[in-house]
Design a protein around this motif. Structure first.
Motif, PDB file in Angstrom:
ATOM      1  N   VAL A 145       0.830  -1.211   0.000  1.00  0.00           N
ATOM      2  CA  VAL A 145       0.000   0.000   0.000  1.00  0.00           C
ATOM      3  C   VAL A 145       0.866   1.263   0.000  1.00  0.00           C
ATOM      4  O   VAL A 145       0.497   2.282  -0.598  1.00  0.00           O
ATOM      5  CB  VAL A 145      -0.980   0.007   1.197  1.00  0.00           C
ATOM      6  N   LEU A 146       2.017   1.191   0.651  1.00  0.00           N
ATOM      7  CA  LEU A 146       2.918   2.348   0.635  1.00  0.00           C
ATOM      8  C   LEU A 146       3.463   2.605  -0.768  1.00  0.00           C
ATOM      9  O   LEU A 146       3.505   3.746  -1.243  1.00  0.00           O
ATOM     10  CB  LEU A 146       4.065   2.118   1.623  1.00  0.00           C
ATOM     11  N   LEU A 147       3.877   1.530  -1.437  1.00  0.00           N
ATOM     12  CA  LEU A 147       4.394   1.672  -2.797  1.00  0.00           C
ATOM     13  C   LEU A 147       3.319   2.181  -3.749  1.00  0.00           C
ATOM     14  O   LEU A 147       3.581   3.047  -4.597  1.00  0.00           O
ATOM     15  CB  LEU A 147       4.940   0.325  -3.287  1.00  0.00           C
ATOM     16  N   PHE A 203       3.943   5.907 -19.042  1.00  0.00           N
ATOM     17  CA  PHE A 203       3.999   4.446 -19.089  1.00  0.00           C
ATOM     18  C   PHE A 203       4.893   3.898 -17.974  1.00  0.00           C
ATOM     19  O   PHE A 203       4.544   2.920 -17.307  1.00  0.00           O
ATOM     20  CB  PHE A 203       4.535   3.973 -20.445  1.00  0.00           C
ATOM     21  N   VAL A 204       6.028   4.537 -17.774  1.00  0.00           N
ATOM     22  CA  VAL A 204       6.963   4.095 -16.731  1.00  0.00           C
ATOM     23  C   VAL A 204       6.310   4.184 -15.359  1.00  0.00           C
ATOM     24  O   VAL A 204       6.404   3.266 -14.542  1.00  0.00           O
ATOM     25  CB  VAL A 204       8.261   4.927 -16.780  1.00  0.00           C
ATOM     26  N   ALA A 205       5.628   5.286 -15.087  1.00  0.00           N
ATOM     27  CA  ALA A 205       4.978   5.455 -13.790  1.00  0.00           C
ATOM     28  C   ALA A 205       3.785   4.517 -13.622  1.00  0.00           C
ATOM     29  O   ALA A 205       3.443   4.131 -12.498  1.00  0.00           O
ATOM     30  CB  ALA A 205       4.520   6.908 -13.631  1.00  0.00           C
ATOM     31  N   ALA A 206       3.161   4.143 -14.736  1.00  0.00           N
ATOM     32  CA  ALA A 206       1.986   3.264 -14.660  1.00  0.00           C
ATOM     33  C   ALA A 206       2.358   1.851 -14.215  1.00  0.00           C
ATOM     34  O   ALA A 206       1.526   1.144 -13.636  1.00  0.00           O
ATOM     35  CB  ALA A 206       1.284   3.211 -16.020  1.00  0.00           C
ATOM     36  N   VAL A 207       3.598   1.424 -14.496  1.00  0.00           N
ATOM     37  CA  VAL A 207       4.004   0.054 -14.146  1.00  0.00           C
ATOM     38  C   VAL A 207       3.952  -0.189 -12.637  1.00  0.00           C
ATOM     39  O   VAL A 207       3.262  -1.112 -12.174  1.00  0.00           O
ATOM     40  CB  VAL A 207       5.403  -0.264 -14.715  1.00  0.00           C
ATOM     41  N   PRO A 208       4.648   0.590 -11.794  1.00  0.00           N
ATOM     42  CA  PRO A 208       4.545   0.339 -10.351  1.00  0.00           C
ATOM     43  C   PRO A 208       3.156   0.646  -9.789  1.00  0.00           C
ATOM     44  O   PRO A 208       2.752   0.054  -8.782  1.00  0.00           O
ATOM     45  CB  PRO A 208       5.597   1.270  -9.744  1.00  0.00           C
ATOM     46  N   THR A 209       2.422   1.558 -10.440  1.00  0.00           N
ATOM     47  CA  THR A 209       1.061   1.846  -9.970  1.00  0.00           C
ATOM     48  C   THR A 209       0.185   0.600 -10.076  1.00  0.00           C
ATOM     49  O   THR A 209      -0.559   0.270  -9.148  1.00  0.00           O
ATOM     50  CB  THR A 209       0.443   2.999 -10.790  1.00  0.00           C
ATOM     51  N   GLY A 210       0.272  -0.091 -11.192  1.00  0.00           N
ATOM     52  CA  GLY A 210      -0.516  -1.310 -11.353  1.00  0.00           C
ATOM     53  C   GLY A 210       0.036  -2.478 -10.568  1.00  0.00           C
ATOM     54  O   GLY A 210      -0.717  -3.256  -9.959  1.00  0.00           O
ATOM     55  N   ALA A 211       1.361  -2.612 -10.538  1.00  0.00           N
ATOM     56  CA  ALA A 211       1.984  -3.754  -9.866  1.00  0.00           C
ATOM     57  C   ALA A 211       1.708  -3.766  -8.374  1.00  0.00           C
ATOM     58  O   ALA A 211       1.653  -4.830  -7.749  1.00  0.00           O
ATOM     59  CB  ALA A 211       3.494  -3.733 -10.107  1.00  0.00           C
ATOM     60  N   SER A 212       1.495  -2.605  -7.781  1.00  0.00           N
ATOM     61  CA  SER A 212       1.348  -2.517  -6.333  1.00  0.00           C
ATOM     62  C   SER A 212      -0.099  -2.433  -5.864  1.00  0.00           C
ATOM     63  O   SER A 212      -0.348  -2.218  -4.675  1.00  0.00           O
ATOM     64  CB  SER A 212       2.111  -1.283  -5.826  1.00  0.00           C
ATOM     65  N   VAL A 213      -1.057  -2.592  -6.768  1.00  0.00           N
ATOM     66  CA  VAL A 213      -2.466  -2.554  -6.356  1.00  0.00           C
ATOM     67  C   VAL A 213      -2.726  -3.658  -5.325  1.00  0.00           C
ATOM     68  O   VAL A 213      -2.485  -4.837  -5.607  1.00  0.00           O
ATOM     69  CB  VAL A 213      -3.406  -2.738  -7.556  1.00  0.00           C
ATOM     70  N   PRO A 214      -3.200  -3.337  -4.131  1.00  0.00           N
ATOM     71  CA  PRO A 214      -3.442  -4.368  -3.108  1.00  0.00           C
ATOM     72  C   PRO A 214      -4.538  -5.338  -3.549  1.00  0.00           C
ATOM     73  O   PRO A 214      -5.590  -4.909  -4.021  1.00  0.00           O
ATOM     74  CB  PRO A 214      -3.889  -3.562  -1.887  1.00  0.00           C
ATOM     75  N   GLN A 215      -4.292  -6.622  -3.388  1.00  0.00           N
ATOM     76  CA  GLN A 215      -5.241  -7.649  -3.806  1.00  0.00           C
ATOM     77  C   GLN A 215      -6.200  -7.971  -2.652  1.00  0.00           C
ATOM     78  O   GLN A 215      -6.213  -9.069  -2.103  1.00  0.00           O
ATOM     79  CB  GLN A 215      -4.488  -8.888  -4.271  1.00  0.00           C
ATOM     80  N   ILE A 216      -7.025  -6.995  -2.308  1.00  0.00           N
ATOM     81  CA  ILE A 216      -7.904  -7.133  -1.156  1.00  0.00           C
ATOM     82  C   ILE A 216      -9.003  -8.166  -1.406  1.00  0.00           C
ATOM     83  O   ILE A 216      -9.291  -9.000  -0.546  1.00  0.00           O
ATOM     84  CB  ILE A 216      -8.536  -5.774  -0.791  1.00  0.00           C
ATOM     85  N   GLY A 217      -9.621  -8.106  -2.583  1.00  0.00           N
ATOM     86  CA  GLY A 217     -10.698  -9.057  -2.882  1.00  0.00           C
ATOM     87  C   GLY A 217     -10.265 -10.510  -2.737  1.00  0.00           C
ATOM     88  O   GLY A 217     -10.908 -11.296  -2.027  1.00  0.00           O
ATOM     89  N   LEU A 248      -4.147   3.772   0.862  1.00  0.00           N
ATOM     90  CA  LEU A 248      -3.252   3.795   2.014  1.00  0.00           C
ATOM     91  C   LEU A 248      -4.015   3.540   3.313  1.00  0.00           C
ATOM     92  O   LEU A 248      -3.663   2.645   4.090  1.00  0.00           O
ATOM     93  CB  LEU A 248      -2.533   5.142   2.088  1.00  0.00           C
ATOM     94  N   VAL A 249      -5.087   4.277   3.533  1.00  0.00           N
ATOM     95  CA  VAL A 249      -5.836   4.148   4.786  1.00  0.00           C
ATOM     96  C   VAL A 249      -6.542   2.794   4.865  1.00  0.00           C
ATOM     97  O   VAL A 249      -6.435   2.071   5.868  1.00  0.00           O
ATOM     98  CB  VAL A 249      -6.858   5.295   4.916  1.00  0.00           C
ATOM     99  N   GLY A 250      -7.272   2.430   3.811  1.00  0.00           N
ATOM    100  CA  GLY A 250      -8.005   1.165   3.822  1.00  0.00           C
ATOM    101  C   GLY A 250      -7.095  -0.038   3.896  1.00  0.00           C
ATOM    102  O   GLY A 250      -7.380  -1.009   4.611  1.00  0.00           O
ATOM    103  N   GLY A 251      -5.981  -0.005   3.163  1.00  0.00           N
ATOM    104  CA  GLY A 251      -5.046  -1.130   3.179  1.00  0.00           C
ATOM    105  C   GLY A 251      -4.428  -1.353   4.535  1.00  0.00           C
ATOM    106  O   GLY A 251      -4.288  -2.494   4.991  1.00  0.00           O
ATOM    107  N   LEU A 252      -4.070  -0.275   5.213  1.00  0.00           N
ATOM    108  CA  LEU A 252      -3.479  -0.415   6.549  1.00  0.00           C
ATOM    109  C   LEU A 252      -4.499  -0.939   7.554  1.00  0.00           C
ATOM    110  O   LEU A 252      -4.160  -1.744   8.431  1.00  0.00           O
ATOM    111  CB  LEU A 252      -2.916   0.936   7.007  1.00  0.00           C
ATOM    112  N   LEU A 253      -5.748  -0.504   7.442  1.00  0.00           N
ATOM    113  CA  LEU A 253      -6.786  -1.013   8.335  1.00  0.00           C
ATOM    114  C   LEU A 253      -7.016  -2.508   8.130  1.00  0.00           C
ATOM    115  O   LEU A 253      -7.166  -3.269   9.093  1.00  0.00           O
ATOM    116  CB  LEU A 253      -8.096  -0.252   8.093  1.00  0.00           C
ATOM    117  N   PHE A 254      -7.029  -2.940   6.870  1.00  0.00           N
ATOM    118  CA  PHE A 254      -7.235  -4.364   6.588  1.00  0.00           C
ATOM    119  C   PHE A 254      -6.048  -5.193   7.058  1.00  0.00           C
ATOM    120  O   PHE A 254      -6.207  -6.278   7.619  1.00  0.00           O
ATOM    121  CB  PHE A 254      -7.460  -4.572   5.091  1.00  0.00           C
TER     122      PHE A 254
END
Length: 433
Positions: free
Chosen positions: A99-101, A123-137, A197-203
């Motif tokens: 969640v921090l990343l 495109f470069v910035a989109a790579v870590p944005t997608g790679a770090s999406v928390p898999q909450i579901g 950030l907030v939701g991920g840390l709570l979970f």
């Protein structure tokens, strides 16, 4: 006399007919449901926030779709890896750095877009944005698996999770569109990063309900297969193809509805139209979870997917807001049964210790299908006629349906041997699907 095998999960009340009330009375369920709902909300905002921001700064739906597609491809490639790490090391250990990343990556992408950075930088910035999406579901679904084990409530739980997902897709696009159009084009992506950030840390703080690290032997007590990949199961690979088609519906509609709303001079209508589509999905999911199904899941999946392909084939012909909303509602109604049944099949196909990974493969498949659809639909909207992007959901679902029908035999569940007592000192092995 014939023996009956019943499977009861600790903390789950016994009922002759599983339902939502019984599911929600499962001991400890609310401790991960509420933070899980908060943590997955940003996921529904991500793609549309990127599309609206990049389209505003570049003036091109093709460029916006391409950046969103890179995010989706990155998510799809890294999600299974994240799920496998969670199975091995625990969900909390993966979530905290993730969640921090993601927050930092989302802020970077926003800043570059506002600074009119070249497309390659986005495109470069989109790579870590997608790679770090928390898999909450997938993580919530894995926690249900621990709580319910072989309970008949598993189908109800799959439906409940689908409804929860779609509830986020009702509010997420509406919120993102409202923020981007009424406040600032960057407001949607900034809010997504903050909520993650907030939701991920709570979970992540709910440690008591996460699956035991490395536990891949279920209640059947069979020998565990260390670090076996969910992708090695043929049925999972078939489900991945099916979920690619579902992703094509989500991605194709997000771009095409945005382009349609822009073409009629009502950009704010995009969130309403997409919300109608998601509402159909959500309501259908509620009904699916309330039905005591007698039809085998494999057959249900084929029938549900055929209905989805037929409904998606009518999108491109809709020429008015009312007709488009009606067809979109019908498409949403058809998606939920396919999603729910696919997730339900995982429990019979995959050992317990690989289920988080299996769920992330399916989530990643939806994201990959969505990414490809966003990119293709964006190019079609730019280069062809208005509404050409609606051909993408039709093509994606029909191709996936053909694959699903051809390979449906691979969706047969694992046969697990279980010993059932019949009289003193007499045990007879009974095969249970």
């Amino acid at each position: 006399m014939a023996s009956t095998v019943t499977s009861e999960s600790p903390g789950t009340p016994v009922s002759s007919r599983p339902g939502y009330g019984q599911l929600l009375r499962t001991r400890g369920a609310w401790t991960f449901l509420l933070p899980g709902f908060a943590a997955r909300q940003p996921f529904a905002m991500l793609t549309i926030s990127i599309v609206l921001l990049v389209q505003h700064t570049t003036g091109s739906y093709g460029a916006a779709g391409a950046v969103a597609a890179v995010t989706g491809v990155s998510l799809a490639l890294f999600a299974p890896f994240t799920g496998r790490l969670a199975d091995r090391h625990g969900q909390r250990a993966v979530l905290l750095p993730g969640v921090l990343l993601h927050t930092l990556a989302g802020l970077s992408l926003t800043g570059l877009a506002l600074a009119d950075a070249p497309l390659w930088a986005l495109f470069v910035a989109a790579v870590p944005t997608g790679a770090s999406v928390p898999q909450i579901g997938p993580m919530v679904r894995a926690r249900w698996g621990v709580k319910l084990q072989d309970s008949p409530l598993m189908t109800t739980a799959a439906a409940f999770e689908s409804v929860t997902d779609e509830l986020t897709f009702v509010f997420g696009p509406l919120l993102a569109t409202a923020l981007c159009t009424a406040i600032d084009p960057a407001a949607g992506l900034l809010t997504e990063a903050a909520l993650t950030l907030v939701g991920g840390l709570l979970f992540a703080a709910q440690r008591g309900t996460q699956p035991a690290v490395g536990a891949d032997a279920g209640v059947d007590g069979h020998a565990r297969v260390k670090h076996a990949s969910a992708l090695s199961v043929p049925g999972v690979r078939v489900l991945i193809v099916a979920f690619l088609g579902i992703g094509a519906v989500f991605g194709g509609m997000q771009v095409s509805l945005a382009a349609f709303s822009e073409s009629i001079g009502e950009p704010g209508l995009n969130g309403v139209l997409y919300g109608t589509f998601a509402a159909g999905n959500m309501l259908s999911g509620v009904v699916c979870g309330a039905i005591a199904w007698k039809v085998a899941p494999r057959r249900r999946l084929v029938v549900a997917y055929a209905a989805l392909g037929l409904a998606a084939s009518g999108l491109w012909a809709a020429q008015s807001v009312v007709v488009l909303a009606g067809v979109g509602l019908l498409v949403g109604v058809c998606i939920a049964p396919a999603l729910i049944t696919g997730y339900t099949l995982v429990d019979g196909l995959v050992p317990a210790g690989a289920r988080t990974e299996a769920f992330t493969w399916l989530t990643g498949a939806v994201a990959l299908g969505q990414a490809a659809a966003v990119m293709v639909a964006g190019q079609m909207e730019d280069r062809l006629w208005d509404g050409a992007g609606f051909l993408v959901p039709m093509g994606g679902t029909l191709l996936a349906l053909a694959t699903l029908v051809t390979l449906r035999s691979r969706l047969s569940p694992r046969v697990v041997s279980r010993t059932v007592a019949r009289g003193v000192g007499h045990r007879v092995p009974v095969a249970v699907d």
